[in-house]
Motif scaffolding. Structure first.
Motif, PDB file in Angstrom:
ATOM      1  N   ALA A 159       0.765  -0.924  -0.281  1.00 19.91           N
ATOM      2  CA  ALA A 159      -0.164  -0.399   0.114  1.00 19.91           C
ATOM      3  C   ALA A 159       0.770   0.890  -0.450  1.00 19.91           C
ATOM      4  CB  ALA A 159      -1.317  -0.106   1.329  1.00 19.91           C
ATOM      5  N   GLY A 160       0.363   1.623  -1.050  1.00 20.61           N
ATOM      6  CA  GLY A 160       1.161   3.429  -0.739  1.00 20.61           C
ATOM      7  C   GLY A 160       2.242   3.597  -2.233  1.00 20.61           C
ATOM      8  N   TYR A 161       2.717   2.151  -2.203  1.00 24.11           N
ATOM      9  CA  TYR A 161       3.772   2.254  -2.850  1.00 24.11           C
ATOM     10  C   TYR A 161       3.131   2.217  -4.539  1.00 24.11           C
ATOM     11  CZ  TYR A 161       6.259   2.936   0.653  1.00 24.11           C
ATOM     12  OH  TYR A 161       6.879   3.918   2.006  1.00 24.11           O
ATOM     13  N   LEU A 162       2.409   0.317  -4.549  1.00 31.35           N
ATOM     14  CA  LEU A 162       1.968   0.221  -6.125  1.00 31.35           C
ATOM     15  C   LEU A 162       1.185   0.575  -6.880  1.00 31.35           C
ATOM     16  CD1 LEU A 162       1.933  -2.824  -6.646  1.00 31.35           C
ATOM     17  CD2 LEU A 162      -0.334  -3.421  -5.906  1.00 31.35           C
ATOM     18  N   PRO A 163       1.437   0.884  -8.400  1.00 35.85           N
ATOM     19  CA  PRO A 163       0.421   1.687  -8.724  1.00 35.85           C
ATOM     20  C   PRO A 163      -1.323   1.276  -8.489  1.00 35.85           C
ATOM     21  CG  PRO A 163       2.348   1.052 -10.517  1.00 35.85           C
ATOM     22  CD  PRO A 163       2.532   0.313  -8.786  1.00 35.85           C
ATOM     23  N   PRO A 164      -1.982   2.408  -9.105  1.00 37.70           N
ATOM     24  CA  PRO A 164      -3.057   1.926  -9.020  1.00 37.70           C
ATOM     25  C   PRO A 164      -3.733   0.882  -9.939  1.00 37.70           C
ATOM     26  CG  PRO A 164      -2.443   3.895 -10.247  1.00 37.70           C
ATOM     27  CD  PRO A 164      -1.314   3.416  -9.843  1.00 37.70           C
ATOM     28  N   PRO A 165      -4.692  -0.753  -9.398  1.00 40.82           N
ATOM     29  CA  PRO A 165      -5.370  -0.746 -10.635  1.00 40.82           C
ATOM     30  C   PRO A 165      -6.488  -0.089 -11.853  1.00 40.82           C
ATOM     31  CG  PRO A 165      -6.615  -0.907  -8.795  1.00 40.82           C
ATOM     32  CD  PRO A 165      -5.806   0.021  -8.606  1.00 40.82           C
ATOM     33  N   ASP A 166      -6.296  -1.171 -12.333  1.00 41.05           N
ATOM     34  CA  ASP A 166      -7.723  -0.285 -13.524  1.00 41.05           C
ATOM     35  C   ASP A 166      -8.855  -1.782 -13.431  1.00 41.05           C
ATOM     36  OD1 ASP A 166      -5.994   1.146 -15.762  1.00 41.05           O
ATOM     37  OD2 ASP A 166      -4.482  -1.003 -15.238  1.00 41.05           O
ATOM     38  N   LEU A 167      -8.586  -3.063 -12.950  1.00 44.26           N
ATOM     39  CA  LEU A 167      -9.462  -4.193 -11.927  1.00 44.26           C
ATOM     40  C   LEU A 167      -8.606  -4.636 -10.759  1.00 44.26           C
ATOM     41  CD1 LEU A 167      -9.849  -6.114 -15.912  1.00 44.26           C
ATOM     42  CD2 LEU A 167     -11.683  -4.118 -14.238  1.00 44.26           C
ATOM     43  N   VAL A 168      -9.491  -4.913 -10.279  1.00 42.65           N
ATOM     44  CA  VAL A 168      -9.828  -5.195  -8.665  1.00 42.65           C
ATOM     45  C   VAL A 168     -10.653  -7.092  -8.635  1.00 42.65           C
ATOM     46  CG1 VAL A 168      -9.879  -4.997  -6.297  1.00 42.65           C
ATOM     47  CG2 VAL A 168      -9.300  -3.273  -8.014  1.00 42.65           C
ATOM     48  N   VAL A 169      -9.363  -7.724  -8.402  1.00 42.45           N
ATOM     49  CA  VAL A 169     -10.718  -9.151  -8.806  1.00 42.45           C
ATOM     50  C   VAL A 169     -10.626  -9.442  -7.732  1.00 42.45           C
ATOM     51  CG1 VAL A 169     -10.769 -11.432  -9.574  1.00 42.45           C
ATOM     52  CG2 VAL A 169     -10.424  -9.475 -11.199  1.00 42.45           C
ATOM     53  N   SER A 170     -11.859  -9.379  -6.666  1.00 45.93           N
ATOM     54  CA  SER A 170     -11.881 -10.195  -5.183  1.00 45.93           C
ATOM     55  C   SER A 170     -12.355 -11.216  -5.571  1.00 45.93           C
ATOM     56  CB  SER A 170     -12.885  -9.074  -4.576  1.00 45.93           C
ATOM     57  OG  SER A 170     -12.484  -7.998  -4.375  1.00 45.93           O
ATOM     58  N   LEU A 171     -12.038 -12.599  -5.341  1.00 43.23           N
ATOM     59  CA  LEU A 171     -12.533 -13.805  -4.914  1.00 43.23           C
ATOM     60  C   LEU A 171     -12.351 -14.381  -3.270  1.00 43.23           C
ATOM     61  CD1 LEU A 171      -9.972 -15.173  -7.443  1.00 43.23           C
ATOM     62  CD2 LEU A 171     -12.103 -15.835  -7.663  1.00 43.23           C
ATOM     63  N   HIS A 172     -14.313 -14.545  -3.412  1.00 44.86           N
ATOM     64  CA  HIS A 172     -14.115 -15.352  -2.075  1.00 44.86           C
ATOM     65  C   HIS A 172     -14.853 -16.512  -1.812  1.00 44.86           C
ATOM     66  CE1 HIS A 172     -13.398 -11.218  -0.754  1.00 44.86           C
ATOM     67  NE2 HIS A 172     -13.982 -10.751  -1.790  1.00 44.86           N
ATOM     68  N   PHE A 173     -15.113 -17.133  -0.643  1.00 45.51           N
ATOM     69  CA  PHE A 173     -15.095 -18.915  -0.348  1.00 45.51           C
ATOM     70  C   PHE A 173     -16.575 -18.522  -0.569  1.00 45.51           C
ATOM     71  CE2 PHE A 173     -11.052 -19.252   0.914  1.00 45.51           C
ATOM     72  CZ  PHE A 173     -10.542 -20.052   0.498  1.00 45.51           C
ATOM     73  N   ALA A 174     -17.614 -18.897  -1.123  1.00 44.16           N
ATOM     74  CA  ALA A 174     -19.375 -18.777  -1.386  1.00 44.16           C
ATOM     75  C   ALA A 174     -19.694 -20.458  -1.170  1.00 44.16           C
ATOM     76  CB  ALA A 174     -19.829 -18.206  -2.290  1.00 44.16           C
ATOM     77  N   GLU A 175     -20.726 -20.374  -0.681  1.00 41.89           N
ATOM     78  CA  GLU A 175     -21.476 -22.161  -0.496  1.00 41.89           C
ATOM     79  C   GLU A 175     -21.473 -22.573  -1.986  1.00 41.89           C
ATOM     80  OE1 GLU A 175     -25.824 -24.134  -0.047  1.00 41.89           O
ATOM     81  OE2 GLU A 175     -25.039 -22.269   1.371  1.00 41.89           O
ATOM     82  N   LYS A 176     -20.427 -24.144  -2.185  1.00 40.01           N
ATOM     83  CA  LYS A 176     -19.945 -24.353  -3.529  1.00 40.01           C
ATOM     84  C   LYS A 176     -19.727 -23.624  -4.072  1.00 40.01           C
ATOM     85  CE  LYS A 176     -23.978 -27.399  -2.330  1.00 40.01           C
ATOM     86  NZ  LYS A 176     -25.224 -28.514  -2.611  1.00 40.01           N
ATOM     87  N   GLY A 177     -19.165 -23.657  -3.744  1.00 39.79           N
ATOM     88  CA  GLY A 177     -17.803 -22.479  -5.095  1.00 39.79           C
ATOM     89  C   GLY A 177     -17.031 -21.120  -4.293  1.00 39.79           C
ATOM     90  N   ARG A 178     -17.216 -20.521  -5.057  1.00 38.72           N
ATOM     91  CA  ARG A 178     -16.218 -19.670  -4.942  1.00 38.72           C
ATOM     92  C   ARG A 178     -16.932 -17.881  -5.817  1.00 38.72           C
ATOM     93  NH1 ARG A 178     -13.291 -22.050  -3.195  1.00 38.72           N
ATOM     94  NH2 ARG A 178     -11.226 -22.793  -3.211  1.00 38.72           N
TER      95      ARG A 178
END
Length: 167
Positions: free
Chosen positions: A121-140
């Motif tokens: 944080a604070g050093y990394l260039p900003p994103p064009d896309l943010v992909v978030s993956l989370h556990f969900a019932e029977k998958g993601r």
């Protein structure tokens, strides 16, 4: 490389299994143009490296794809495009991004895929896309957010039709 976009766009899908995740990656990969930065967010084991592996395979990479947890970055050259897969999980301080000289990888001829971006944080260039993956019932549950004009164009192309296996 990045344009401000205050009208964030978001796509949220349930992916039933690894095959659905791979299909999603096959649809996303060809939309990632050189210069794009993708932040990959999610808990350990949520599928970030699996998603990257499927994207690289979709672009024609046939060799091994491993997590860059210990190396910090894995480099792939596919059709003259540099693909850099970063993993900052082991960073103790955000300044380690600078100490490792990783800023030079974020170029207009490269696609940068970054796991654990908050650790730089604070050093990394900003994103064009943010992909978030989370556990969900029977998958993601996958959520793709556009954070730039380039990201919004990519997301618009991605949502022009729903991937099979999503539900």
């Amino acid at each position: 490389m990045h344009s401000a976009d205050h009208n964030h766009s978001v796509l949220s899908l349930h992916l039933r299994d690894e095959a659905a995740t791979a299909e999603f990656a096959r649809r996303l990969a060809p939309l990632l143009a050189p210069g794009i930065v993708v932040w990959l967010d999610g808990d350990l084991g949520s599928g970030k490296t699996t998603l990257v592996r499927a994207m690289l395979r979709a672009c024609g990479h046939t060799g091994p794809v491993k997590s860059p947890t210990f190396a910090l970055v894995e480099i792939y050259v596919i059709s003259r495009i540099y693909w850099y897969h970063f993993d900052f999980y082991r960073f103790n301080f955000p300044e380690e991004f600078l100490d490792a000289g990783l800023g030079e990888y974020f170029r207009d001829d490269a696609v940068c895929l970054v796991e654990w971006p908050q650790k730089a944080a604070g050093y990394l260039p900003p994103p064009d896309l943010v992909v978030s993956l989370h556990f969900a019932e029977k998958g993601r549950r996958i959520e793709v957010s556009a954070a730039s004009t380039e990201g919004r164009e990519c997301l618009k192309a991605l949502t022009s039709r729903e991937p099979p296996g999503a539900g």
